[in-house]
Design a protein around this motif. Sequence first.
Motif, PDB file in Angstrom:
ATOM      1  N   LEU A  47       0.840  -1.198   0.000  1.00  0.00           N
ATOM      2  CA  LEU A  47       0.000   0.000   0.000  1.00  0.00           C
ATOM      3  C   LEU A  47       0.876   1.249   0.000  1.00  0.00           C
ATOM      4  O   LEU A  47       1.742   1.409   0.864  1.00  0.00           O
ATOM      5  CB  LEU A  47      -0.898   0.014   1.237  1.00  0.00           C
ATOM      6  CG  LEU A  47      -2.158  -0.844   1.170  1.00  0.00           C
ATOM      7  CD1 LEU A  47      -2.752  -1.011   2.558  1.00  0.00           C
ATOM      8  CD2 LEU A  47      -3.185  -0.227   0.237  1.00  0.00           C
ATOM      9  N   PRO A  48       0.678   2.136  -0.964  1.00  0.00           N
ATOM     10  CA  PRO A  48       1.482   3.355  -1.014  1.00  0.00           C
ATOM     11  C   PRO A  48       1.240   4.226   0.221  1.00  0.00           C
ATOM     12  O   PRO A  48       0.114   4.374   0.673  1.00  0.00           O
ATOM     13  CB  PRO A  48       0.981   4.052  -2.284  1.00  0.00           C
ATOM     14  CG  PRO A  48       0.338   2.976  -3.099  1.00  0.00           C
ATOM     15  CD  PRO A  48      -0.239   2.028  -2.104  1.00  0.00           C
ATOM     16  N   ARG A  49       2.291   4.792   0.771  1.00  0.00           N
ATOM     17  CA  ARG A  49       2.187   5.643   1.968  1.00  0.00           C
ATOM     18  C   ARG A  49       2.241   7.127   1.618  1.00  0.00           C
ATOM     19  O   ARG A  49       2.139   7.963   2.507  1.00  0.00           O
ATOM     20  CB  ARG A  49       3.312   5.296   2.940  1.00  0.00           C
ATOM     21  CG  ARG A  49       3.383   3.820   3.303  1.00  0.00           C
ATOM     22  CD  ARG A  49       2.085   3.333   3.935  1.00  0.00           C
ATOM     23  NE  ARG A  49       2.145   1.895   4.204  1.00  0.00           N
ATOM     24  CZ  ARG A  49       1.135   1.183   4.650  1.00  0.00           C
ATOM     25  NH1 ARG A  49      -0.042   1.765   4.853  1.00  0.00           N
ATOM     26  NH2 ARG A  49       1.255  -0.116   4.867  1.00  0.00           N
ATOM     27  N   ASP A  50       2.413   7.450   0.342  1.00  0.00           N
ATOM     28  CA  ASP A  50       2.507   8.842  -0.083  1.00  0.00           C
ATOM     29  C   ASP A  50       1.107   9.442  -0.176  1.00  0.00           C
ATOM     30  O   ASP A  50       0.311   9.088  -1.046  1.00  0.00           O
ATOM     31  CB  ASP A  50       3.205   8.919  -1.449  1.00  0.00           C
ATOM     32  CG  ASP A  50       3.483  10.353  -1.881  1.00  0.00           C
ATOM     33  OD1 ASP A  50       2.885  11.272  -1.288  1.00  0.00           O
ATOM     34  OD2 ASP A  50       4.283  10.540  -2.807  1.00  0.00           O
ATOM     35  N   ALA A  51       0.768  10.357   0.713  1.00  0.00           N
ATOM     36  CA  ALA A  51      -0.567  10.932   0.762  1.00  0.00           C
ATOM     37  C   ALA A  51      -0.878  11.776  -0.466  1.00  0.00           C
ATOM     38  O   ALA A  51      -2.041  12.081  -0.739  1.00  0.00           O
ATOM     39  CB  ALA A  51      -0.718  11.791   2.018  1.00  0.00           C
ATOM     40  N   HIS A  52       0.144  12.151  -1.234  1.00  0.00           N
ATOM     41  CA  HIS A  52      -0.073  13.011  -2.389  1.00  0.00           C
ATOM     42  C   HIS A  52      -0.381  12.212  -3.654  1.00  0.00           C
ATOM     43  O   HIS A  52      -0.689  12.810  -4.680  1.00  0.00           O
ATOM     44  CB  HIS A  52       1.161  13.900  -2.614  1.00  0.00           C
ATOM     45  CG  HIS A  52       1.469  14.794  -1.453  1.00  0.00           C
ATOM     46  ND1 HIS A  52       0.675  15.870  -1.094  1.00  0.00           N
ATOM     47  CD2 HIS A  52       2.471  14.761  -0.547  1.00  0.00           C
ATOM     48  CE1 HIS A  52       1.185  16.468  -0.042  1.00  0.00           C
ATOM     49  NE2 HIS A  52       2.267  15.812   0.327  1.00  0.00           N
ATOM     50  N   LEU A  53      -0.288  10.916  -3.582  1.00  0.00           N
ATOM     51  CA  LEU A  53      -0.596  10.098  -4.753  1.00  0.00           C
ATOM     52  C   LEU A  53      -2.088  10.167  -5.069  1.00  0.00           C
ATOM     53  O   LEU A  53      -2.933  10.117  -4.181  1.00  0.00           O
ATOM     54  CB  LEU A  53      -0.223   8.633  -4.506  1.00  0.00           C
ATOM     55  CG  LEU A  53       1.221   8.215  -4.759  1.00  0.00           C
ATOM     56  CD1 LEU A  53       1.394   6.767  -4.335  1.00  0.00           C
ATOM     57  CD2 LEU A  53       1.602   8.385  -6.214  1.00  0.00           C
TER      58      LEU A  53
END
Length: 206
Positions: A8-14
């Motif tokens: 799961l991607p952790r980058d909130a800007h994705l």
Amino acid sequence: MWSVANTLPRDAHLEMEDAKQIMRDSVRAHRTERSDRERREAAEAIAVHAAELLEDVRCVATYAARRTEPDTAPLLETLDRAGISILLPMLGPGLSRDWARYRPGDPLEVRAPGRPPDPEGPGLGAEALAEADLILTPALSVDAAGNRLGQGGGWYDRALAHARPDARVIAILFDDEVSTEPLPVAPHDRRVDGVLTPRGIVRATR
């Protein structure tokens, strides 16, 4: 140990679709690494546990798996032995959604790149899904709330509009593809009622 939750991607800007695509790529890559023995054992265990879902079921809509997916051939045999009518998805005119009846041994054909094998037909129309008491769908991951990560085309999200309100929708996964973390969800995504894995059935919480 690989786990879908770790992808799961952790980058909130994705963007949501970017995050979903990262997860899809990871699950697909891991599926290609599974051994034939693991796939075979998973398929046999899934077919055994599927029998727990069949009480009062007369028609099941499911699918013929692609090579890297959990194999559904033993599942289809289980359904047929139980005397259950089987519907498989197929391409209709103009790539539209359609369904056809199937019994193990009937011919299957890959009619478009990336598509699962289709039955010969004839097609019964998208509305035929309303016959199904139980719908077993493919997926790449499902979280505890029943949010499903599909292949990205939205085929099942649209097809499920024709399902009866009382029909149960269960996704088929390998054990480590059940996400312990919430999946990214779009407004059009359709939840499932649970998952069927080699370890058994897990009901979604709502």
